[in-house]
Design a protein around this motif. Structure first.
Motif, PDB file in Angstrom:
ATOM      1  N   ASN A 231       0.779  -1.246   0.000  1.00 22.05           N
ATOM      2  CA  ASN A 231       0.000   0.000   0.000  1.00 22.05           C
ATOM      3  C   ASN A 231       0.808   1.292   0.000  1.00 22.05           C
ATOM      4  O   ASN A 231       0.251   2.376   0.150  1.00 22.05           O
ATOM      5  CB  ASN A 231      -0.980   0.049   1.186  1.00 22.05           C
ATOM      6  N   GLY A 233       2.154   2.460  -2.505  1.00 19.48           N
ATOM      7  CA  GLY A 233       1.851   3.105  -3.784  1.00 19.48           C
ATOM      8  C   GLY A 233       2.829   2.694  -4.878  1.00 19.48           C
ATOM      9  O   GLY A 233       3.046   3.434  -5.842  1.00 19.48           O
ATOM     10  N   LYS A 234       3.373   1.491  -4.761  1.00 14.93           N
ATOM     11  CA  LYS A 234       4.349   1.004  -5.747  1.00 14.93           C
ATOM     12  C   LYS A 234       3.707   0.849  -7.123  1.00 14.93           C
ATOM     13  O   LYS A 234       4.237   1.322  -8.128  1.00 14.93           O
ATOM     14  CB  LYS A 234       4.929  -0.358  -5.305  1.00 14.93           C
ATOM     15  N   SER A 235       2.559   0.168  -7.154  1.00 12.48           N
ATOM     16  CA  SER A 235       1.909  -0.075  -8.450  1.00 12.48           C
ATOM     17  C   SER A 235       1.435   1.245  -9.047  1.00 12.48           C
ATOM     18  O   SER A 235       1.493   1.435 -10.267  1.00 12.48           O
ATOM     19  CB  SER A 235       0.745  -1.047  -8.287  1.00 12.48           C
ATOM     20  N   SER A 236       0.994   2.170  -8.196  1.00 15.83           N
ATOM     21  CA  SER A 236       0.580   3.487  -8.699  1.00 15.83           C
ATOM     22  C   SER A 236       1.776   4.202  -9.313  1.00 15.83           C
ATOM     23  O   SER A 236       1.661   4.837 -10.365  1.00 15.83           O
ATOM     24  CB  SER A 236       0.015   4.348  -7.570  1.00 15.83           C
ATOM     25  N   SER A 250      -4.789  -1.125  -5.824  1.00 17.93           N
ATOM     26  CA  SER A 250      -5.928  -1.364  -4.947  1.00 17.93           C
ATOM     27  C   SER A 250      -5.591  -0.967  -3.523  1.00 17.93           C
ATOM     28  O   SER A 250      -4.422  -0.968  -3.123  1.00 17.93           O
ATOM     29  CB  SER A 250      -6.307  -2.847  -5.012  1.00 17.93           C
ATOM     30  N   GLU A 251      -6.656  -0.630  -2.786  1.00 16.10           N
ATOM     31  CA  GLU A 251      -6.456  -0.293  -1.370  1.00 16.10           C
ATOM     32  C   GLU A 251      -6.126  -1.544  -0.581  1.00 16.10           C
ATOM     33  O   GLU A 251      -5.600  -1.480   0.522  1.00 16.10           O
ATOM     34  CB  GLU A 251      -7.751   0.275  -0.786  1.00 16.10           C
ATOM     35  N   ASN A 336       6.167   8.802  -1.193  1.00 16.46           N
ATOM     36  CA  ASN A 336       4.941   8.913  -1.995  1.00 16.46           C
ATOM     37  C   ASN A 336       3.791   9.517  -1.176  1.00 16.46           C
ATOM     38  O   ASN A 336       3.897   9.650   0.035  1.00 16.46           O
ATOM     39  CB  ASN A 336       4.574   7.514  -2.506  1.00 16.46           C
ATOM     40  N   LYS A 337       2.738   9.851  -1.878  1.00 15.00           N
ATOM     41  CA  LYS A 337       1.492  10.396  -1.308  1.00 15.00           C
ATOM     42  C   LYS A 337       1.702  11.799  -0.727  1.00 15.00           C
ATOM     43  O   LYS A 337       1.161  12.137   0.332  1.00 15.00           O
ATOM     44  CB  LYS A 337       0.899   9.448  -0.245  1.00 15.00           C
ATOM     45  N   ASP A 339       0.474  14.360  -1.757  1.00  7.21           N
ATOM     46  CA  ASP A 339      -0.773  15.131  -1.821  1.00  7.21           C
ATOM     47  C   ASP A 339      -1.554  15.059  -0.517  1.00  7.21           C
ATOM     48  O   ASP A 339      -2.450  15.862  -0.265  1.00  7.21           O
ATOM     49  CB  ASP A 339      -1.642  14.594  -2.972  1.00  7.21           C
ATOM     50  N   ALA A 354       2.105   9.736  -6.629  1.00  5.37           N
ATOM     51  CA  ALA A 354       1.839   8.891  -7.801  1.00  5.37           C
ATOM     52  C   ALA A 354       0.472   9.222  -8.371  1.00  5.37           C
ATOM     53  O   ALA A 354       0.286   9.251  -9.591  1.00  5.37           O
ATOM     54  CB  ALA A 354       1.920   7.423  -7.410  1.00  5.37           C
TER      55      ALA A 354
HETATM   56  N1  LIG Z   1      -3.522   9.967  -1.933  1.00  2.00           N
HETATM   57  C1  LIG Z   1      -2.718   9.131  -2.552  1.00  2.00           C
HETATM   58  N2  LIG Z   1      -2.994   7.834  -2.593  1.00  2.00           N
HETATM   59  C2  LIG Z   1      -2.154   7.016  -3.239  1.00  2.00           C
HETATM   60  C3  LIG Z   1      -0.982   7.496  -3.856  1.00  2.00           C
HETATM   61  N3  LIG Z   1      -0.335   6.442  -4.439  1.00  2.00           N
HETATM   62  C4  LIG Z   1      -1.093   5.356  -4.193  1.00  2.00           C
HETATM   63  N4  LIG Z   1      -2.186   5.699  -3.458  1.00  2.00           N
HETATM   64  C5  LIG Z   1      -3.244   4.790  -2.994  1.00  2.00           C
HETATM   65  O1  LIG Z   1      -2.680   3.834  -2.125  1.00  2.00           O
HETATM   66  C6  LIG Z   1      -3.311   2.561  -2.298  1.00  2.00           C
HETATM   67  C7  LIG Z   1      -2.290   1.518  -2.608  1.00  2.00           C
HETATM   68  O2  LIG Z   1      -1.716   1.810  -3.872  1.00  2.00           O
HETATM   69  P1  LIG Z   1      -0.934   0.728  -4.698  1.00  2.00           P
HETATM   70  O3  LIG Z   1      -0.310   1.449  -5.830  1.00  2.00           O
HETATM   71  O4  LIG Z   1      -1.779  -0.453  -5.011  1.00  2.00           O
HETATM   72  O5  LIG Z   1       0.162   0.327  -3.640  1.00  2.00           O
HETATM   73  P2  LIG Z   1       1.175  -0.920  -3.603  1.00  2.00           P
HETATM   74  O6  LIG Z   1       0.578  -1.943  -2.735  1.00  2.00           O
HETATM   75  O7  LIG Z   1       2.411  -0.375  -3.018  1.00  2.00           O
HETATM   76  O8  LIG Z   1       1.347  -1.393  -5.011  1.00  2.00           O
HETATM   77  C8  LIG Z   1      -4.345   2.751  -3.411  1.00  2.00           C
HETATM   78  O9  LIG Z   1      -5.591   3.008  -2.825  1.00  2.00           O
HETATM   79  C9  LIG Z   1      -3.840   3.983  -4.130  1.00  2.00           C
HETATM   80  O10 LIG Z   1      -4.864   4.687  -4.777  1.00  2.00           O
HETATM   81  C10 LIG Z   1      -0.704   8.917  -3.794  1.00  2.00           C
HETATM   82  O11 LIG Z   1       0.296   9.433  -4.309  1.00  2.00           O
HETATM   83  N5  LIG Z   1      -1.606   9.663  -3.125  1.00  2.00           N
END
Ligand SMILES: Nc1nc2c(ncn2[C@@H]2O[C@H](COP(=O)(O)OP(=O)(O)O)[C@@H](O)[C@H]2O)c(=O)[nH]1
Ligand SMILES: [Mg+2]
Length: 455
Positions: A231, A233-236, A250-251, A336-337, A339, A354
């Motif tokens: 979570n 935000g790697k995939s994002s 995904s969340e 990340n995040k 915002d 992301a």
């Molecule tokens: N507010 C915000 N949410 C983010 C950001 N990047 C990812 N997310 C949210 O974090 C959650 C996990 O993201 P995901 O890319 O699947 O994370 P991963 O598990 O690291 O691959 C999702 O709900 C995304 O929408 C960001 O830059 N800002």
């Protein structure tokens, strides 16, 4: 099995599918006769000069198969160094497939993958390093890889190895001459000049060994592995880097179970971006396997983008361990995040969002700049190097370097000339393995099987 140059070979040299043209290539002693057997033009190709093109039709099984332009090459002035004909047919697989069938019915046999280039090598049109460059050029997926392949194809690398060989032959020649007169106890060779030649050769070999990594990064791309906790935000981030939604976001923590790869072009260099499963202690089952794969990916990475959720303020504590686990790999911490409220950027990290970068890619510029910088010296050195060793060359280069170093030591400690010459012969053998002066069927098989049929 090595190519038998008494046989005439043929193949379609172009990619399959609807296209303007398709080229059927024929090479070998009976190439021109085989085409004459099915080609109807104004004149017989057997009477044609090399480098001439002839319009006509190809007939087979009693009907016209296609209208073609036949280009005639006369040995040794062709790619393979043999008599050859290239038939430019209409595109699409059917017509060219039947043209090939017609040529095969008149004395040619189907070529194996890489066999045309293998013949170019066997017939002395290019050395093995240049033949490898042909495969590199075909497989190039970035401008940088293409440029490096062309430099190698044009012979810059081969020239360098040629010079190296000359230097060593110079030394061995002098020493061997001395041996012929050994009863008379004469020393022809000025020991300090020979020693200078050897340290020069050793320096060249050392530099060549050092080009393997820049060469690999140029040919295969820079492996950038995105890692971090679930979570973060790697995939994002992966999607933002690619500018489209490639990975599932995904969340739900643990969504990414397997590694996903995609290519990114930065300044003409290929960057292979790998998204991995989140690292979470105590994970079980499929998730645990995903984490094992992530770990393997990080071990192969050139750069790790370690993503932390800067709004939650978690993840940064993993970084020291991460850097310790993968020494020699550049670790870039991505906060990340940005915002979200309360997000901060830990010292040394790059702040991104992301989610916002997906809407406006310019927001990734600071991260891309850090990414470029992390590999800039390596890629720069690849751009200016006349030669880029590959994995096959590396063992030979190392063994040559060891032998030259031993020879240098023997020379300086006043050992007999034949001992020095013996080591130099080993070094010459290793260099010969690289250029193909010394080869085995095994090595040729491995190199040419990388080619497509028709090349
Ligand atoms: N507010 C915000 N949410 C983010 C950001 N990047 C990812 N997310 C949210 O974090 C959650 C996990 O993201 P995901 O890319 O699947 O994370 P991963 O598990 O690291 O691959 C999702 O709900 C995304 O929408 C960001 O830059 N800002
Ligand atoms: Mg993910």
């Amino acid at each position: 099995m090595a190519t038998d140059v008494t046989e005439t070979i043929a193949a379609i040299a172009t990619a399959q599918g609807a296209a303007a043209l398709s080229v059927v290539r024929v090479s070998g002693p009976e190439a021109i006769a085989a085409v004459d057997g099915c080609f109807r033009g104004r004149a017989r190709l057997s009477d044609a000069d090399g480098y001439t093109a002839h319009f006509g039709r190809v007939e087979h099984e009693g009907e016209a198969v296609d209208q073609v332009v036949a280009t005639v090459f006369r040995a040794p002035h062709s790619y393979t160094g043999e008599d050859a004909v290239e038939l430019s047919c209409h595109g699409g697989g059917v017509a060219s497939g039947r043209v090939l069938g017609a040529v095969l019915a008149h004395g040619a046999r189907m070529a194996r993958a890489g066999e045309f280039t293998e013949r170019a090598f066997v017939n002395g049109k290019m050395d093995l390093v240049q033949a490898e460059a042909v495969a590199d050029l075909i497989h190039a997926t970035s401008t940088a890889a293409q440029r490096a392949a062309v430099r190698q194809l044009e012979g810059r690398y081969s020239d360098l190895l040629g010079q190296l060989r000359e230097e060593m032959l110079d030394v061995t020649g002098t020493l061997e001459l001395e041996l012929d007169f050994s009863d008379e106890d004469v020393e022809f060779a000025d020991r300090s000049r020979l020693s200078e030649l050897l340290s020069h050769a050793a320096g060249t070999l050392e530099r060549l060994v050092d080009t393997e990594r820049p060469g690999r990064l140029t040919r295969e791309g820079v492996r950038v592995v995105i890692a971090g906790r679930p979570n973060a935000g790697k995939s994002s981030l992966m999607n933002a880097l690619l500018g489209h939604e490639r990975a599932i976001v995904s969340e739900e923590a643990g969504t990414t179970r397997d590694s996903i790869e995609a290519d990114l072009d930065l300044d003409g260099f290929l960057f292979r971006i790998v998204d991995t499963a989140g690292l979470r202690p105590g994970a079980a089952g499929v998730e645990a396997e995903g984490i094992r794969r992530s770990d393997r990916e990080m071990g192969r990475a050139d750069v790790i983008l370690y993503v932390v959720d800067s709004s939650a303020g978690t993840g940064s504590e993993d970084v020291p361990g991460m850097t310790a686990s993968y020494p020699g790999t550049t670790v870039v911490v991505v906060a990340n995040k940005q915002d979200l409220e309360g997000a901060r950027v830990p010292a040394g990290a790059v702040g991104v969002s992301a989610v916002e970068a997906l809407k406006d890619e310019r927001r990734l510029d600071p991260l891309l700049e850090v990414l470029r910088k992390s590999v800039r010296p390596v890629l720069r050195s690849a751009e200016v190097s006349p030669a880029l060793a590959n994995a096959r060359h590396l063992d030979h280069l190392r063994r040559a370097l060891e032998a030259v170093t031993r020879a240098g030591l023997a020379l300086r400690s006043g050992r007999s000339g034949d001992l020095v010459a013996q080591d130099l012969r080993i070094a010459l053998h290793e260099i010969g393995c690289i250029t193909g002066a010394v080869t085995t069927e095994d090595v040729l098989g491995r190199i040419f099987s990388r080619f497509c049929i028709g090349k």
